[in-house]
Design a protein around this motif. Structure first.
Motif, short mmCIF file in Angstrom:
data_model
loop_
_atom_site.label_atom_id
_atom_site.label_comp_id
_atom_site.label_asym_id
_atom_site.label_seq_id
_atom_site.Cartn_x
_atom_site.Cartn_y
_atom_site.Cartn_z
N ARG A 170 0.86 -1.17 0.00
CA ARG A 170 0.00 0.00 0.00
C ARG A 170 0.90 1.23 0.00
NH1 ARG A 170 -3.86 -3.03 3.38
NH2 ARG A 170 -2.49 -2.65 5.16
N ILE A 171 0.37 2.35 -0.45
CA ILE A 171 1.18 3.58 -0.54
C ILE A 171 1.86 3.86 0.79
CG2 ILE A 171 1.16 6.09 -0.86
CD1 ILE A 171 -1.22 5.78 -2.70
N LYS A 172 1.11 3.74 1.86
CA LYS A 172 1.66 4.14 3.16
C LYS A 172 2.86 3.28 3.55
CE LYS A 172 -1.39 1.51 6.27
NZ LYS A 172 -0.34 0.68 6.86
N ASP A 173 2.92 2.08 3.03
CA ASP A 173 4.06 1.21 3.34
C ASP A 173 5.16 1.33 2.31
OD1 ASP A 173 2.73 0.12 5.58
OD2 ASP A 173 1.52 -1.10 4.19
N ALA A 174 4.84 2.03 1.22
CA ALA A 174 5.80 2.09 0.11
C ALA A 174 6.60 3.38 0.09
CB ALA A 174 5.04 1.95 -1.21
N VAL A 175 6.27 4.29 1.01
CA VAL A 175 6.97 5.59 0.97
C VAL A 175 8.41 5.39 1.46
CG1 VAL A 175 7.07 7.89 2.01
CG2 VAL A 175 4.87 6.93 1.29
N SER A 176 9.34 5.85 0.64
CA SER A 176 10.74 5.72 1.06
C SER A 176 11.37 7.06 1.38
CB SER A 176 11.55 5.01 -0.02
OG SER A 176 11.57 5.79 -1.18
N GLU A 177 10.81 8.13 0.82
CA GLU A 177 11.39 9.44 1.04
C GLU A 177 10.31 10.49 0.86
OE1 GLU A 177 15.24 9.51 -1.01
OE2 GLU A 177 15.07 11.69 -0.90
N ILE A 178 10.36 11.53 1.71
CA ILE A 178 9.38 12.61 1.57
C ILE A 178 10.13 13.92 1.50
CG2 ILE A 178 7.31 13.70 2.54
CD1 ILE A 178 7.08 11.19 4.38
N ASP B 40 1.00 32.06 17.46
CA ASP B 40 2.03 32.91 16.87
C ASP B 40 3.40 32.29 17.10
OD1 ASP B 40 0.29 34.90 16.05
OD2 ASP B 40 0.49 36.06 17.92
N GLY B 41 4.25 32.40 16.12
CA GLY B 41 5.63 32.01 16.36
C GLY B 41 6.28 31.30 15.21
N ARG B 42 7.51 30.95 15.49
CA ARG B 42 8.30 30.21 14.49
C ARG B 42 8.29 28.75 14.88
NH1 ARG B 42 13.35 34.31 14.69
NH2 ARG B 42 12.30 36.05 13.73
N PHE B 43 8.30 27.90 13.88
CA PHE B 43 8.32 26.47 14.17
C PHE B 43 8.89 25.74 12.98
CE2 PHE B 43 4.30 27.62 12.32
CZ PHE B 43 4.11 26.67 11.34
N LYS B 44 9.18 24.46 13.22
CA LYS B 44 9.66 23.61 12.14
C LYS B 44 8.54 22.68 11.74
CE LYS B 44 14.58 23.68 13.13
NZ LYS B 44 14.88 24.51 11.95
N LEU B 45 8.34 22.62 10.44
CA LEU B 45 7.26 21.79 9.92
C LEU B 45 7.87 20.60 9.19
CD1 LEU B 45 4.07 22.16 9.68
CD2 LEU B 45 4.55 22.52 7.26
N SER B 46 7.27 19.45 9.41
CA SER B 46 7.70 18.28 8.64
C SER B 46 6.48 17.40 8.40
CB SER B 46 8.80 17.51 9.36
OG SER B 46 8.32 17.08 10.61
N VAL B 47 6.67 16.41 7.57
CA VAL B 47 5.58 15.52 7.22
C VAL B 47 6.09 14.11 7.43
CG1 VAL B 47 4.31 14.62 5.22
CG2 VAL B 47 4.39 17.08 5.64
N GLN B 48 5.20 13.24 7.92
CA GLN B 48 5.62 11.88 8.24
C GLN B 48 4.63 10.87 7.69
OE1 GLN B 48 6.74 11.47 12.33
NE2 GLN B 48 7.05 9.26 12.17
N VAL B 49 5.18 9.79 7.17
CA VAL B 49 4.37 8.64 6.77
C VAL B 49 5.07 7.43 7.39
CG1 VAL B 49 3.58 7.20 4.87
CG2 VAL B 49 3.63 9.69 4.59
N GLU C 248 7.34 5.51 9.41
CA GLU C 248 8.57 5.95 10.08
C GLU C 248 9.37 6.92 9.22
OE1 GLU C 248 9.16 5.13 13.29
OE2 GLU C 248 7.19 4.19 13.07
N VAL C 249 8.84 7.24 8.06
CA VAL C 249 9.60 8.10 7.14
C VAL C 249 9.23 9.55 7.37
CG1 VAL C 249 10.14 8.59 4.73
CG2 VAL C 249 9.66 6.24 5.45
N ARG C 250 10.26 10.34 7.67
CA ARG C 250 10.04 11.75 7.99
C ARG C 250 10.64 12.60 6.88
NH1 ARG C 250 9.70 15.47 12.57
NH2 ARG C 250 9.24 13.77 13.98
N SER C 251 9.96 13.65 6.54
CA SER C 251 10.46 14.57 5.51
C SER C 251 11.55 15.47 6.09
CB SER C 251 9.32 15.45 5.00
OG SER C 251 9.04 16.45 5.96
N ASN C 252 12.08 16.30 5.23
CA ASN C 252 12.93 17.42 5.65
C ASN C 252 12.09 18.40 6.48
OD1 ASN C 252 11.52 17.82 3.15
ND2 ASN C 252 12.51 19.81 3.01
#
Ligand SMILES: [Zn+2]
Length: 798
Positions: free
Chosen positions: A313-321, A385-394, A396-400
């Protein structure tokens, strides 16, 4: 083709006998002794054929003593089938047997042996039939092959004559015999599928050898199955792909006869084998998700090689984000922008099968992580309000990570500090000509400096830039910066309406002394005049370029060289009066200097007196004016009875003359017109206050407690210790180019209200009462000005 063939007997001797007879008599004697004649030939068997055939014989004679060798010609008689032939023809178009005999000449009783000659038709001449197989293989595939007899066999005949002959099946009416039984013709259909058929041909009860032929269907002929995976990746993702396994596999069969065959499912029927289970049609659902499965195919008992397939399935096939900003925007002002955080980012995933997908199409698959917190609500309106770091995860794979700043200006920004910038750090402006630079700082609630862009609003109008902001209106102009309604402090600009004023024309004379370091020629004087007038017309351009003061104005005052002396005589060089110095030098306004100047100055009401003297340390000095009928701060007011008792002149060092970038002469005349240095202190001492009585000049302090110096840099610190660029002619800077609006007012007031300042009207007025000079008042001192060509040097100031 049956043709008539003629056999010719040669009437003379041939072959191994010598033919020629030397002596007939000798021959006759010998003939009598002959007891036996032997007739022989190699050519006794003939096929019916075209052309003439020459038969060669051997005739041998024997006496009782042995063989007789005739050396002469002996012509025997020949008998064919008992009939004597002389020059005979034999019809060989028919099959026949002949007996040939020879009779010895002169001895009719002596006949040779009978030589049997046969003419045979081809069919009767066959000794052996060889059926030669010429096909690739004697295993034939029913679906692929339908060979004719000719494709498979060649008929090789051995004739009784010893000749060999290759013929086709139509050459004779051959009989075809399959498995021992005659058939009408050789037909592929007559072969038995799956068995070996023995093929023979025959003619005249003569049978050929046996050739075995086997006919198989492809299915039964498969020796090996090779499957090849045709897809780009063996990882299959059913959510993204429509998978047809039949199209994904390439099949090659190797048959028992060595033939290789590429087939497809439509050409051929096979089964898929998945984990040992056979499927007629394989669906992606038959695979176990997430496991590598071996897929084979089988035809009958023959099983192919295995290929490996993994279904994910897509969710198991993601290798990089990878997440990227859309249009580079990572600062979001909630007052201006609505939407979801995902509207600002592009989310691209690379899958294990190398496919790239837009993950945003599968919102249920990914999670958005705000700092390290999984975000349930993606609406930016609800973000703190504020600064933060945003990332995306599928899984165990985490984006930049992307940095974001999201804010509501009203709750995030504590204040915006707006100030005038360095080049134009001056709240005074001239309407229509001032172009001001502003700068601002956005301060957060925690006093940190935020980098949020603001807009500048001048007199209620939003500007495009903070640079070169035109001030067009006169009066108080309010300027502020703004971020979505959050306003900075207001900067009030005092804007004055510029005026076109009547031109004041001023005659000038240069008293050039004779003890100078430099030769002051007429062209040096002209050059100084040109610079002077450019400075007063606000047209002085520095090289290299330096901006003008934002308050710079045209003074509308023009200086010209006087052409006559005080007695009315024409000067030999216009505007130049050359004096003997008598050794006099200038510098500290000694009593001698004052006397020298006071005695020699021409009527100051008619001439601006510029003494060009030897002055080694200063650039010049000048005396301030007195005014009458008006109050001018910092300037003495005199009454009608006042008699001049000080030299109202300027002394210019010859060293300062003829230099392209200085404004020493304009500076000194500025003093003569009531201008102070921009940094001058009034009676309050060394406090940073407006000491030159011109609010629109940038007030500043210089470190000049006991000395004067000229700055090589135009960067100064104002009373608030902010840097500004000074270009004021009345400052101590090496390069200057501006008089301001307030300086103009002061100079023009002095020009008009000083009874002793030269005016064109006075110069041309012959009836002007002669100048009365009072006793020299030694207490009146000039303003000393440093030598701008010796910048950095310090001078004692009294
Ligand atoms: Zn000065």
């Amino acid at each position: 083709m049956k043709s008539r063939i003629t056999l010719i007997f040669f009437s003379y001797c041939l072959l191994f006998n010598a033919c020629m007879v030397d002596n007939f008599e000798e021959g006759a004697l010998l003939l009598d002794s002959i007891t036996e004649v032997r007739l022989s030939s190699n050519d006794t068997l003939f096929l019916k054929k075209d052309g003439t055939f020459e038969i060669r014989y051997a005739l041998r004679y024997f006496s009782k003593q042995g063989e007789v060798n005739f050396r002469n010609t002996v012509r025997p008689k020949f008998f064919l089938n008992g009939i004597e032939v002389d020059k005979a023809e034999i019809d060989l178009s028919q099959e026949a047997s002949y007996i040939l005999q020879a009779e010895v000449p002169n001895n009719p009783k002596l006949l040779s042996n009978e030589l049997n000659i046969q003419v045979l038709s081809l069919i009767n001449a066959i000794k052996e039939i060889h059926l030669e197989f010429i096909g690739q293989s004697n295993i034939l595939i029913a679906e692929l092959d339908e060979p004719t007899f000719e494709d498979l066999f060649r008929i090789n005949l051995l004739l009784v004559t010893g000749e060999r002959m290759v013929v086709n099946e139509n050459f004779f009416d051959f009989e075809f015999i399959l498995n021992g039984s005659k058939v009408e013709a050789f037909k592929f259909d007559n072969l038995t599928l799956g068995e070996t058929t023995e093929v023979q041909i025959g003619i005249n009860d003569m049978l050929s050898n046996v050739v075995g032929l086997e006919v198989l269907t492809i299915e039964n002929a498969i020796n090996e199955i090779a499957i090849d995976y045709l897809g780009e990746s063996n990882i299959l993702i059913p959510e993204l792909q429509e998978v047809n396994f039949e199209d994904l596999l390439g099949l090659e069969l190797t048959l028992v006869n060595g033939a290789k065959l590429k087939v497809g499912k439509s050409d051929f029927d096979f089964e898929f084998l998945l984990n040992g289970k056979a499927y007629k049609k394989l669906e992606i659902e038959d695979f176990e998700l997430g496991k590598v499965t071996e897929l084979k195919i089988a035809i009958n008992e023959v099983v192919s090689n295995a290929i490996q397939i993994e279904v994910l399935r897509i969710k198991d096939a993601v290798s990089e984000i990878e997440i990227t900003l859309i249009e580079g925007v990572n600062q979001i002002n909630k007052a201006e922008t609505k939407g979801l955080i995902t509207d600002f980012i592009k989310i691209e995933a690379e899958l294990k099968n190398s496919m790239k997908i837009d993950l945003k199409k599968y919102p249920e698959i990914f999670q958005v992580i705000y700092n390290e917190i999984k975000l349930l609500d993606k609406d930016i309106a609800n973000f703190p309000d504020g600064r933060f770091k945003l990332s995306v995860q599928v899984a165990e794979v985490r984006s930049n990570f992307l940095d974001f700043e999201i804010f509501d200006p009203m709750t995030y920004i504590k204040r915006i500090d707006l100030v005038l910038d360095e080049r134009t750090r001056n709240i005074y402006a001239v309407a229509g000509s001032s172009k001001l630079d502003f700068t601002y700082e956005v301060i957060g609630m925690d006093e940190s400096v935020l980098s949020i862009p603001a807009s500048l609003v001048v007199d209620g109008k939003k500007q495009d830039s903070f640079r070169n902001v035109p001030i067009t209106k006169a009066g108080m102009v309010q300027v502020h910066a703004e971020i979505s309604g959050k306003k900075s402090n207001s900067v009030q600009i005092i804007s004055r309406q510029d005026q076109v004023l009547p031109k004041i024309r001023v005659p000038i004379v240069f008293h050039v002394l004779d003890n100078l370091n430099k030769n002051i020629t007429k062209s040096v004087i002209d050059f100084e005049m040109e610079k002077l007038n450019l400075a007063f017309a606000n047209q002085f351009e520095l090289d290299p370029f330096m901006p003008k003061s934002s308050n710079a104005v045209n003074i509308h005052m023009e200086f010209y060289l006087a052409d006559r002396d005080e007695a009315g005589n024409l000067l030999s060089q216009r505007g130049i009066n050359r004096y003997s110095s008598g050794g006099q030098t200038f510098g500290e306004s000694t009593e001698e200097e004052r006397i020298y100047l006071f005695q020699r100055m021409w009527d100051p009401r008619k001439y601006v007196n510029v003494f060009v003297g030897r002055m080694d340390r200063l650039g010049g000095y000048a005396y301030l004016p007195f005014v009458k009928d008006i109050d001018l701060p910092g300037i003495f007011t005199i009454d009608n009875d006042y008699v001049l008792h000080y030299p109202y002149v300027t002394v210019m060092s010859d060293n300062a003359m003829g230099e392209p970038n200085n404004n020493t002469l304009a500076h000194e005349i500025g003093h003569m017109l009531a201008l102070y240095h921009t940094f001058d202190q009034n009676t309050n001492g060394f406090q940073c206050i407006d000491g030159d009585y011109c609010p629109d000049t940038e007030t500043h302090l210089i470190d000049a407690t006991n000395s004067l110096f000229v700055s090589t840099s135009n960067f100064m610190l104002n009373c608030q210790e902010e840097t500004f660029i000074s270009v004021n002619i009345m400052d101590y800077i090496q390069k200057s180019n501006s008089f301001t609006f307030d300086q103009r007012a002061r100079m023009r007031t002095a020009a008009i209200y000083s009874p002793f300042f030269a005016k064109e009207g006075n110069y041309t007025n012959a009836r002007l009462r002669p100048l009365e000079k009072g006793p020299l008042d030694h207490s009146i001192q000039p303003v000393f000005c440093p030598n701008q060509n010796h910048f950095g040097r310090r001078f004692h100031h009294h």
